[in-house]
Scaffold this motif. Structure first.
Motif, PDB file in Angstrom:
ATOM      1  N   LEU A  80      -8.770  10.174   3.099  1.00 13.77           N
ATOM      2  CA  LEU A  80      -8.949  10.578   1.655  1.00 13.77           C
ATOM      3  C   LEU A  80      -8.598   9.208   0.859  1.00 13.77           C
ATOM      4  O   LEU A  80      -9.216   9.035  -0.235  1.00 13.77           O
ATOM      5  N   LEU A  81      -7.031   8.884   1.255  1.00 12.47           N
ATOM      6  CA  LEU A  81      -6.939   7.369   0.434  1.00 12.47           C
ATOM      7  C   LEU A  81      -7.939   6.488   0.284  1.00 12.47           C
ATOM      8  O   LEU A  81      -8.023   5.436  -0.545  1.00 12.47           O
ATOM      9  N   ARG A  82      -8.242   5.942   1.637  1.00  9.10           N
ATOM     10  CA  ARG A  82      -9.130   5.188   1.783  1.00  9.10           C
ATOM     11  C   ARG A  82     -10.562   5.236   0.901  1.00  9.10           C
ATOM     12  O   ARG A  82     -10.922   4.288   0.383  1.00  9.10           O
ATOM     13  N   ALA A  83     -11.016   6.500   1.063  1.00 16.62           N
ATOM     14  CA  ALA A  83     -11.984   6.890   0.191  1.00 16.62           C
ATOM     15  C   ALA A  83     -11.975   6.517  -1.287  1.00 16.62           C
ATOM     16  O   ALA A  83     -12.847   6.368  -2.144  1.00 16.62           O
ATOM     17  N   MET A  84     -10.704   6.723  -1.682  1.00 11.25           N
ATOM     18  CA  MET A  84     -10.036   6.251  -3.097  1.00 11.25           C
ATOM     19  C   MET A  84      -9.914   5.018  -3.236  1.00 11.25           C
ATOM     20  O   MET A  84      -9.534   4.539  -4.437  1.00 11.25           O
ATOM     21  N   GLY A  85     -10.118   4.207  -2.278  1.00 13.13           N
ATOM     22  CA  GLY A  85      -9.985   2.530  -2.565  1.00 13.13           C
ATOM     23  C   GLY A  85      -8.435   2.325  -2.380  1.00 13.13           C
ATOM     24  O   GLY A  85      -8.025   1.250  -2.738  1.00 13.13           O
ATOM     25  N   VAL A  86      -7.632   3.174  -2.015  1.00 14.28           N
ATOM     26  CA  VAL A  86      -5.987   2.836  -1.612  1.00 14.28           C
ATOM     27  C   VAL A  86      -6.043   2.506  -0.272  1.00 14.28           C
ATOM     28  O   VAL A  86      -6.303   3.074   0.838  1.00 14.28           O
ATOM     29  N   GLN A  87      -5.140   1.469  -0.219  1.00 16.88           N
ATOM     30  CA  GLN A  87      -4.570   0.890   0.959  1.00 16.88           C
ATOM     31  C   GLN A  87      -3.586   1.536   1.736  1.00 16.88           C
ATOM     32  O   GLN A  87      -2.675   1.974   1.135  1.00 16.88           O
ATOM     33  N   VAL A  88      -3.649   2.062   2.739  1.00 22.53           N
ATOM     34  CA  VAL A  88      -2.382   2.584   3.629  1.00 22.53           C
ATOM     35  C   VAL A  88      -1.717   1.626   4.636  1.00 22.53           C
ATOM     36  O   VAL A  88      -2.680   1.412   5.321  1.00 22.53           O
ATOM     37  N   ASP A  89      -0.544   1.171   4.472  1.00 19.62           N
ATOM     38  CA  ASP A  89      -0.008   0.391   5.238  1.00 19.62           C
ATOM     39  C   ASP A  89       0.584   1.129   6.744  1.00 19.62           C
ATOM     40  O   ASP A  89       0.633   0.412   7.731  1.00 19.62           O
TER      41      ASP A  89
ATOM     42  N   GLY B  62       0.876  -1.016   0.094  1.00 17.68           N
ATOM     43  CA  GLY B  62       0.110  -0.127   0.148  1.00 17.68           C
ATOM     44  C   GLY B  62       0.786   1.330   0.092  1.00 17.68           C
ATOM     45  O   GLY B  62       2.043   1.158  -0.446  1.00 17.68           O
ATOM     46  N   VAL B  63       0.229   2.425   0.327  1.00 21.82           N
ATOM     47  CA  VAL B  63       0.814   3.654   0.396  1.00 21.82           C
ATOM     48  C   VAL B  63       1.465   3.726   1.823  1.00 21.82           C
ATOM     49  O   VAL B  63       0.998   3.304   2.745  1.00 21.82           O
ATOM     50  N   VAL B  64       2.648   4.504   2.029  1.00 25.18           N
ATOM     51  CA  VAL B  64       3.476   4.999   3.017  1.00 25.18           C
ATOM     52  C   VAL B  64       2.879   6.432   3.170  1.00 25.18           C
ATOM     53  O   VAL B  64       3.156   7.142   2.432  1.00 25.18           O
ATOM     54  N   VAL B  65       2.190   6.844   4.355  1.00 25.49           N
ATOM     55  CA  VAL B  65       1.880   8.198   4.469  1.00 25.49           C
ATOM     56  C   VAL B  65       3.035   8.800   5.432  1.00 25.49           C
ATOM     57  O   VAL B  65       3.278   7.965   6.777  1.00 25.49           O
ATOM     58  N   VAL B  66       3.591   9.840   5.261  1.00 22.27           N
ATOM     59  CA  VAL B  66       4.546  10.300   6.102  1.00 22.27           C
ATOM     60  C   VAL B  66       3.833  11.559   6.857  1.00 22.27           C
ATOM     61  O   VAL B  66       3.281  12.483   6.268  1.00 22.27           O
ATOM     62  N   GLY B  67       3.681  11.356   8.177  1.00 25.78           N
ATOM     63  CA  GLY B  67       3.079  12.211   9.053  1.00 25.78           C
ATOM     64  C   GLY B  67       2.123  11.533   9.861  1.00 25.78           C
ATOM     65  O   GLY B  67       1.353  10.219   9.225  1.00 25.78           O
ATOM     66  N   ALA B  68       1.643  11.857  11.070  1.00 30.68           N
ATOM     67  CA  ALA B  68       0.678  11.078  11.685  1.00 30.68           C
ATOM     68  C   ALA B  68       0.101  11.967  12.635  1.00 30.68           C
ATOM     69  O   ALA B  68      -0.726  11.489  13.814  1.00 30.68           O
ATOM     70  N   GLY B  69      -0.164  13.266  12.284  1.00 29.21           N
ATOM     71  CA  GLY B  69      -1.033  14.012  13.130  1.00 29.21           C
ATOM     72  C   GLY B  69      -2.463  14.149  12.385  1.00 29.21           C
ATOM     73  O   GLY B  69      -2.930  13.432  11.844  1.00 29.21           O
ATOM     74  N   GLY B  70      -3.015  15.205  12.973  1.00 27.57           N
ATOM     75  CA  GLY B  70      -4.263  15.491  12.391  1.00 27.57           C
ATOM     76  C   GLY B  70      -4.474  15.494  11.043  1.00 27.57           C
ATOM     77  O   GLY B  70      -5.505  15.276  10.386  1.00 27.57           O
ATOM     78  N   HIS B  71      -3.647  16.338  10.429  1.00 27.35           N
ATOM     79  CA  HIS B  71      -3.763  16.396   8.963  1.00 27.35           C
ATOM     80  C   HIS B  71      -3.505  15.155   8.399  1.00 27.35           C
ATOM     81  O   HIS B  71      -4.278  14.679   7.227  1.00 27.35           O
TER      82      HIS B  71
END
Ligand SMILES: CC(C)(COP(=O)(O)OP(=O)(O)OC[C@H]1O[C@@H](n2cnc3c(N)ncnc32)[C@H](O)[C@@H]1OP(=O)(O)O)[C@@H](O)C(=O)NCCC(=O)NCCS
Length: 210
Positions: A20-29, A4-13
């Motif tokens: 948003l990524l989930r709503a696009m059907g993208v998996q965030v690992d 899946g995607v790596v999201v850099v950041g772990a705060g409110g934003h």
């Protein structure tokens, strides 16, 4: 299994961007949080602490797609540069509830939140954030690593330079140009162009800091 995607950041934003990524059907690992601790999950996604995990996930686990979910324009730009230099591709996180004209040109690593509207022939630069309910009308030029905060309204033919931040609820009349690295205070109304590198606030917006 597909990475899946790596999201850099772990705060409110980052929470908003993961959803948003989930709503696009993208998996965030994974989310990558700061090295000095913090929550272990971000809306259910495991958080790894420390920027060294950006490189490790790329080199040792072959992750390829990243999204930098950091609200600070400068830090977002810096960490995106790091991710790209390590071989990541930057994906976009675009709400299915945003309305984007087919003639809009989008860069990479962009977040567009629910309720945002972007109209004909506008261009949105790499790493920009068009936040919840913001409207960007026709023929606007939004630069690199800009943040247009929730409920801003940009009329037609507005230019916003690289690295600028328009606080919540700003309004900009047609044809105005906002320079690079400008900060516009919440609720400001821009009726004349704003030069590079200043902070401006109020109705109409006036420069309070160079
Ligand atoms: C403009 C801003 C960045 C200034 O923050 P700051 O550098 O800490 O400045 P200060 O709070 O010291 O304010 C300086 C002066 O500007 C005034 N001011 C600050 N923000 C203002 C605003 N949005 N509108 C009108 N006046 C404002 C203050 O009252 C103060 O006036 P004074 O000198 O007469 O007392 C901040 O107030 C702001 O509006 N940020 C927007 C945040 C935002 O919307 N983020 C989006 C998150 S999604």
């Amino acid at each position: 299994m597909k990475k899946g995607v790596v999201v850099v950041g772990a705060g409110g934003h980052a929470k908003v961007c993961v959803e948003l990524l989930r709503a696009m059907g993208v998996q965030v690992d994974y989310c990558i949080g700061s090295g000095d601790g913090g929550a272990e999950t971000c809306v259910g996604v495991p958080v790894l602490h420390g920027d060294e995990h950006i490189r490790r996930l790329r080199e040792e686990e072959n992750y390829q797609d990243a999204f930098v979910a950091i609200g600070s324009n400068r830090l977002r730009e810096k960490l995106a540069g790091k991710a790209v230099s390590q071989g990541y591709r930057l994906v976009n996180a675009i709400s299915p509830l945003a309305v984007i004209s087919p003639s809009v040109r989008l860069g990479g690593g962009i977040a567009i939140m629910a309720g945002a509207t972007i109209n004909a022939d506008s261009a949105i630069g790499d790493l920009a954030i068009i936040n919840t309910g913001a409207t960007v009308d026709h023929d606007c030029r939004i630069g690199r690593a800009v943040h247009i905060a929730p409920q801003c309204g940009l009329a037609g033919n507005v230019t916003v330079g690289d690295g600028s931040m328009l606080g919540i609820g700003c309004k900009v009349i047609p044809e105005q140009s906002i320079g690079n690295n400008v900060v516009l205070g919440a609720g400001s109304v821009v009726i004349a162009s704003i030069p590079d590198g200043v902070t401006a606030v109020g109705v109409p917006a006036r420069i309070i800091r160079q």
